[in-house]
Motif scaffolding. Structure first.
Motif, short mmCIF file in Angstrom:
data_model
loop_
_atom_site.label_atom_id
_atom_site.label_comp_id
_atom_site.label_asym_id
_atom_site.label_seq_id
_atom_site.Cartn_x
_atom_site.Cartn_y
_atom_site.Cartn_z
N SER A 22 36.70 53.00 31.16
CA SER A 22 37.14 52.39 32.41
C SER A 22 37.92 53.41 33.22
CB SER A 22 38.03 51.18 32.12
OG SER A 22 38.76 50.84 33.28
N ALA A 23 38.81 54.14 32.55
CA ALA A 23 39.65 55.10 33.25
C ALA A 23 38.84 56.28 33.77
CB ALA A 23 40.76 55.58 32.31
N GLY A 25 36.02 57.98 35.41
CA GLY A 25 34.93 57.54 36.29
C GLY A 25 34.86 58.39 37.52
N LEU A 26 34.38 57.78 38.60
CA LEU A 26 34.28 58.51 39.87
C LEU A 26 35.65 59.03 40.28
CD1 LEU A 26 31.92 56.05 41.77
CD2 LEU A 26 31.35 58.34 40.92
N GLY A 27 36.70 58.31 39.85
CA GLY A 27 38.06 58.73 40.18
C GLY A 27 38.34 60.14 39.68
N ASN A 28 37.80 60.48 38.51
CA ASN A 28 38.04 61.81 37.95
C ASN A 28 37.11 62.84 38.58
OD1 ASN A 28 38.38 59.60 35.98
ND2 ASN A 28 39.40 61.19 34.80
N ILE A 101 38.00 46.98 44.97
CA ILE A 101 37.66 48.33 44.50
C ILE A 101 36.17 48.41 44.18
CG2 ILE A 101 38.01 50.04 42.67
CD1 ILE A 101 40.88 49.09 42.43
N TYR A 105 33.42 51.05 45.39
CA TYR A 105 33.05 51.89 44.24
C TYR A 105 31.53 51.91 44.06
CZ TYR A 105 34.37 54.07 39.78
OH TYR A 105 34.58 54.95 38.76
N PHE A 225 44.63 54.82 40.42
CA PHE A 225 43.18 54.60 40.50
C PHE A 225 42.49 55.19 39.27
CE2 PHE A 225 38.88 55.69 41.88
CZ PHE A 225 38.49 54.54 42.54
N LEU A 227 43.63 55.90 36.33
CA LEU A 227 43.93 55.27 35.03
C LEU A 227 43.51 53.80 34.98
CD1 LEU A 227 47.44 56.76 34.27
CD2 LEU A 227 45.30 57.28 33.11
N SER A 228 42.95 53.29 36.07
CA SER A 228 42.54 51.88 36.15
C SER A 228 43.71 50.93 35.94
CB SER A 228 41.48 51.52 35.08
OG SER A 228 40.39 52.36 35.13
N CYS A 233 42.73 45.37 35.10
CA CYS A 233 41.60 45.84 34.32
C CYS A 233 42.02 46.11 32.87
CB CYS A 233 41.15 47.12 34.99
SG CYS A 233 39.55 47.54 34.58
N SER A 325 33.16 52.56 34.41
CA SER A 325 34.32 52.06 35.16
C SER A 325 33.97 50.79 35.92
CB SER A 325 34.80 53.11 36.15
OG SER A 325 35.16 54.27 35.47
N SER A 328 34.16 47.70 33.95
CA SER A 328 35.52 47.18 33.69
C SER A 328 36.04 46.41 34.89
CB SER A 328 36.46 48.32 33.32
OG SER A 328 36.78 49.11 34.44
N LEU A 329 35.63 46.84 36.09
CA LEU A 329 36.07 46.13 37.29
C LEU A 329 35.38 44.77 37.37
CD1 LEU A 329 35.96 49.13 39.76
CD2 LEU A 329 37.97 47.72 39.33
N1 PFF Z 1 39.54 54.50 36.91
C1 PFF Z 1 38.26 54.45 37.57
C2 PFF Z 1 37.86 55.83 37.95
O1 PFF Z 1 38.62 56.77 37.75
O2 PFF Z 1 36.77 55.99 38.47
C3 PFF Z 1 38.26 53.52 38.75
C4 PFF Z 1 38.89 52.20 38.47
C5 PFF Z 1 38.35 51.39 37.48
C6 PFF Z 1 40.03 51.83 39.14
C7 PFF Z 1 38.98 50.19 37.17
C8 PFF Z 1 40.65 50.64 38.85
C9 PFF Z 1 40.10 49.84 37.88
F1 PFF Z 1 40.68 48.72 37.58
#
Ligand code: PFF
Length: 455
Positions: A22-23, A25-28, A101, A105, A225, A227-228, A233, A325, A328-329
């Motif tokens: 979950s953590a 993802g596209l965020g990284n 999100i 996303y 974002f 770390l979700s 989540c 990710s 998880s959303l």
């Molecule tokens: N953490 C995910 C990412 O880095 O892509 C995005 C995300 C997933 C944000 C779940 C918040 C969340 F609850």
């Protein structure tokens, strides 16, 4: 009708991988490198790490602890732990934030599907022109990105329909392991390009003059974002966790994995950008915004040996990370619909798909036909990105920490943290965690917001 016992994760490793999935993802891979580029490189990274320790880790522990104690969806959890109080609306806002999100996303998820398809067919590498044009033409087309957005959302829904153990856990286990191997290969490729060291310097030698109030909000938003945390989540996943997990250790591991992944993704992208710019005799453009991955990297791949294979591997990795990710959303929404609106899992998936699909459509069209339509001066996509990451998640995190630190009471907090005393944790450690949650994290979040409003 007999109530089915609540599902739990099958193994400790499966649970850790699902949360890490979950953590990570596209965020990284998509958001971290361009936010780092936009906010001054190493100084941003330094701020990010400080916030991780003093704000995000305590918030994650709070969310995890509340989720496991409540063993329900975010809304019901607060109602169970603080019956009849207004806290339940925090749970509701968390569900709303997850939906918001997921709605933008899935658009970027759709872009990764498109790039993977084009990389596999060879058309991405044989394009030959400027990739800014390629990306621009794609996202401004009304139909193509929308179709890919819905495909991405459909895949997410299918996995969720299979439930916790068969869907989420199995998928996360496979995908995260594959992802790690792929991204390390891309890093090796990137770091061995001549001229890559300037990118390393940009990432690791901080220039403190780059830090201002907005950089702080950006670093905090990015950390939440990535770390979700702050939108229910982790709370929802924690509700499927068995009572003998070490919460603090799991939270620390997930944060460590996630940050490691962001830095690895940065290493795959930033040095390569510098190397290619040096080769072409132009200034490196790490400030390319959301297009960094989609505009710069295909250019990077096309000008290096084995570029096509690297492109396929990279966009496959991006897609895998995005899916783990996104599930998880959607699970936050699904758990709420199943338990509060009393719908079947299949129906919950359909409702989530339709809701996020409609909002996602507006986000996707905001790069094309709805280009001129602004909400508070931002495009629909940027609006959802900004309010969720930089406002809703930190505010959610603030309330989660306040709830765990003030409402749960110290004895309950420590009891949950140490699994009712079964876990031998030094007293100084449990108390330090408690005070980080009770004072440090809420004060730090408030100060960062105030500083930004007043500056
Ligand atoms: N953490 C995910 C990412 O880095 O892509 C995005 C995300 C997933 C944000 C779940 C918040 C969340 F609850």
């Amino acid at each position: 009708m007999a109530v089915k016992p609540r599902e739990t994760f099958g193994s400790r490793m499966g649970m850790l991988l699902a949360m890490a999935g979950s953590a990570i993802g596209l965020g990284n891979i998509w958001r971290f490198p361009y936010t780092l580029g936009k906010n001054g490189g190493a100084a941003f990274l330094l701020l990010y790490v400080i916030m991780l320790v003093f704000i995000c880790l305590p918030v994650m522990i709070s969310e995890y602890l509340i989720g496991r104690r409540g063993a329900s969806n975010p809304f019901r959890t607060f109602d169970k732990l603080a019956p009849g109080s207004k806290w339940r609306w925090i749970g509701f806002i968390a569900v709303l934030a997850s939906g918001c999100i997921l709605s933008f996303y899935c658009v970027v998820g759709g872009w990764s599907v498109k790039y993977l398809v084009d990389a596999v067919s060879g058309s991405l590498m044989s394009f030959g022109g400027d990739y800014a044009d390629f990306f621009g033409a794609f996202i401004s087309n009304p139909w193509e990105p929308l179709t890919f957005t819905l495909i991405f959302l459909g895949i997410t829904g299918l996995i969720i329909a299979f439930g916790v153990r068969n869907g989420i856990e199995r998928m996360s286990k496979i995908m995260i392991s594959v992802l790690f191997v792929i991204i390390v290969l891309v890093v090796i490729r990137s770091l061995t390009l001549p001229g890559a060291s300037a990118g390393l310097r940009y990432m690791f030698v901080p220039d403190m003059s780059k830090i201002d109030a907005n950089t702080c909000v950006a670093a905090m938003g990015q950390a939440f974002f990535s770390l979700s945390i702050g939108c229910g989540c982790i709370l929802t996943y924690a509700s499927y966790v068995k009572k003998d997990e070490n919460i603090a250790a799991s939270a620390a591991w997930i944060s460590f994995f996630d940050t490691g992944f962001a830095v690895i993704a940065g290493l795959a992208i930033i040095p390569a950008v510098y190397a290619i710019a040096a080769m072409n005799g132009v200034e490196p453009d790490v400030n390319a915004g959301p297009g960094l991955v989609f505009i710069t990297l295909p250019g990077v791949f096309s000008s290096m040996p084995l570029g096509n294979a690297a492109a396929v591997l990279f966009f496959l990795a991006l897609l895998l990370a995005a899916i783990t990710s996104a599930i998880s959303l959607m699970e936050v929404l699904a758990a709420y619909i199943i338990e509060e609106l009393r719908k079947s899992r299949a129906m919950a998936v359909i409702i989530s798909f339709v809701l996020c699909g409609v909002v996602g459509m507006f986000c996707s069209l905001s790069f094309g036909p709805l280009d001129g339509f602004k909400l508070f001066g931002l495009s629909v996509f940027d609006f959802f990105d900004y309010i969720t990451s930089n406002i809703m998640l930190p505010v959610g995190g603030l309330f989660l920490a306040l709830f765990a630190g003030w409402r749960l009471k110290r004895a309950n907090f420590i009891d949950e943290l140490t699994n009712g005393g079964a876990l031998k944790m030094p007293r100084w450690l449990s108390l330090t965690i408690y005070y980080l949650v009770k004072f440090v994290a809420p004060i730090a979040i408030s100060v960062i917001f105030l500083n930004c409003i007043l500056s």
